[in-house]
Scaffold this active site. Sequence first.
Site, short mmCIF file in Angstrom:
data_model
loop_
_atom_site.label_atom_id
_atom_site.label_comp_id
_atom_site.label_asym_id
_atom_site.label_seq_id
_atom_site.Cartn_x
_atom_site.Cartn_y
_atom_site.Cartn_z
N LYS A 351 -10.54 -8.17 130.42
CA LYS A 351 -9.60 -6.89 130.78
C LYS A 351 -9.08 -6.49 128.71
O LYS A 351 -9.02 -6.10 128.64
CB LYS A 351 -8.31 -7.08 130.98
CG LYS A 351 -9.08 -7.22 132.43
CD LYS A 351 -7.51 -7.46 133.62
CE LYS A 351 -7.64 -7.20 135.10
NZ LYS A 351 -6.87 -7.86 136.03
N ASP A 484 -13.78 25.73 82.89
CA ASP A 484 -14.82 24.90 81.80
C ASP A 484 -13.62 24.31 80.93
O ASP A 484 -13.33 24.61 80.19
CB ASP A 484 -15.20 25.95 81.90
CG ASP A 484 -16.65 25.35 80.71
OD1 ASP A 484 -16.87 24.23 81.06
OD2 ASP A 484 -17.74 25.97 80.08
N ASP A 588 -19.82 19.47 82.34
CA ASP A 588 -20.61 20.79 82.95
C ASP A 588 -21.75 20.81 82.63
O ASP A 588 -22.20 21.93 83.05
CB ASP A 588 -19.95 20.97 81.31
CG ASP A 588 -19.90 19.66 80.52
OD1 ASP A 588 -20.76 19.18 80.52
OD2 ASP A 588 -19.56 20.05 79.05
#
Length: 793
Positions: A351, A484, A588
């Site tokens: 159990k 950017d 970038d």
Amino acid sequence: MPVFGGPTKNGVGSGRPASTTTSGRPKKDPHDFADNLKIKSCPSQRQTQHALKDIKMEEPAAKRAHIVGMENDVATPQQPRMRLCIATCNRADYSKLAPIMLAAKADEDIDLSVIVLGCHLIDDYGSTYRYIEQDGIDIDSRLHTIVRGEDEAAMVESIGLAMVKLPDVLLRLEPHVLIVHGDRFDALSLAASAALMNIRIVHVEGGEISGTIDDMIRHSITKLAHYHVCCTERAHSRLLAMCEDNNAILLAGCTSYDKLLNTDTTNCTAVLEKWLPKDVQPHDYLVALQHPVTTNISKSLKMFGLMLDALLEFGKKVIVLFPNIDAGSKEMTRIMRQKGIEHHPSFKTAKHIPFDEFLILVANAGCMIGNSSAGIREAGAFGTPVINLGSRQTGRETGENVLHCREADTTEKIKQALEIQYQKQYPPSYIYGDGHAIPRIMKFLKSLDITGETQKQFVFPPMRPSHHRDIDHILERQSALAVDLGGTQLRVALIENHGDILVQTSNPTPKTNEERMSKLLEMLMNLAQKAISLNCRVLGVGISTGGRVDPRGGVVKHSTKALEGWSEVDLRTPISSMLHLPVWVDNDGNCAALGVRAFGCGKGVEDFVTIATGTGIGGGIVLGGRLIHGTDFCAAELGHTKVSLEGPPCQCGGTGCVEAYSSGLALQKEAQRLHEEGNLLTEGGHLENNEKITAKHLVEAARLGNQKAQDIMDRGAKAVASVVVNLLHILNPSRVVLCGVLAPAYIETVRNIVKKEALPSAAHAEIIASTLKEPALLGAASLVLEYATRRIY
Ligand code: UDP
């Protein structure tokens, strides 16, 4: 023997005076929390705008909190001793709550009371309250709250019964704070009762997702709770997405990992002998633990039967745990009995197994099967192979060790999964914790204001003032804020779903990190405001930046020469906190490639490379449709591809890099040299007095027939062509895209050289000059748009 060892009195974080704000939110200790725990502050947009100009990136979180709307912060009044109540309903929540109980019990500043309810008190479910007593925890109240029947209606009645009994107990205990765990129906009754009685709720393990009714219950408790202790970054992000106040969230990790990562699981003989059939060896048995799925009980019962059949046929030794109390569990127990599992020589049943022994069994299992959260959380930390059946854990973050078998509708399918997973070796994964959750939680608890208002504040994202003009709402454009960040310019744009740049602003890139961050936040906030008036729904922020970027963490790891000091900068946290929007970050060069893929000539192309020319030279590689980042996020640093052995020095410290020949900076140097020699100006050219010489002058001079300038441009183009030839031979892409300002000047020479020098089978690649105006900005936007428009939480 106690299952959970606890710290001694004063052992964990005690003795520190409580630190709070009058607004009722915990006041962060930045040095303890901000780094390790990644606590972020999420003010509203309006608050933020007022405060923006004062903000510096490295300002402590507490100060930020003050700036953004905790103006009423005053000297902290002496707090009373905290009455902390922790309620546990079953073994699953106890394994997570026990370490907190023990730490709180050992803490002189806290009065702990413990309520035990639910199936802890039921023999069929192991009478697990006994383990709480064995751990030395005093139980203040035992509430029988389970209405038997194990069906949907019984769960509802059980919630009702608990809500009848809880008010008396809570009135007597008068806790300042109640800790509730997880997503079970009993926890819902606890949270609803406490919320209605103005008791502060700390919810543990919110923000996660899984299948079944659990999701709805977990998220409902999130809404009722005042504070959240969560386990993973994603859970944290979801809590923010659910408009929870960031100051009320602690990312602590899973509490059971504090025990789990400090347990010696190799010493296992006695535990294996106790819970498994005779003569079992480590890694040569299975642990089976499957619960009903309350939203489709009949399907989950069938799946349970198929799992047992598959295990019987597989023929290995198995410990099968009885299911929890959810609707359908009685029926599952009947299926086990029908199949004779309890008396089968290869099987043992239980159990409940005490947590420390359960851990040893999981750690040494050849495989774990079923749909228990233990297969996802605990098993991952041991690298134990797991077969996750059905939908109960759908959406949970997992390690490599988990094989999902969502439609486990035949025995054969499950047996195949067993063949694949059994005794396979996986590395451990620590998604859910690092073993230090408890000290964090104790500090967090002590930072709560337990005397102030209990009114909860939700933090909603920026919104249009009203939506009564329905047609506008329908026409709302999904869009992204794109950044950017280059060596010279910091540009921010609002870009809509189809790649149209709606607004763009630009500033010279500030010199210091603090100034950069502050300027960036200011520009983003202004644009977010503008987006509202332009009827745009901003889905997130995408950032393209110079440097090596860890996109998972949203952190710039290493700077480039052009952005000095821009190392170990966490861009995601402050921006996400300030704008209450998700934030994606990438390098970038990579962003330029993504821009080309989303909006340019890379659309639908599986394998292509971009070479981005600007102040420096960047690159991006897409293979099989995926952007390549590399082990340390340094893939596609094409600017530092060597094109000669004795070439000129490069900014990176090396020599002969293509960037030293072909970048804007390299051309600028050459233009300056020609100018000083008096060889730059050509007939038709023009130069103002004191005009700064740039690469543009060199390009122009070449165009007007200046041979010296042309030679320099040719050399730059040749260097780029060498890189392209190398790339063709290494990666064999179908397309190479030159982008950036110098692409038109280089493209023809590059094509001619490639035709001559590339191997015939690689030379088919198309060499294209991108016509995209802002590839990096567009790529940053695509990070948001591609993810956000198809994301599923
Ligand atoms: N657990 C335990 N002993 C057991 C079974 C489970 O200590 O015999 C603990 C363990 O920490 C496990 C948690 O209970 O991660 C949850 O297990 P369960 O499958 O019962 O519930 P779930 O979280 O899947 O609802």
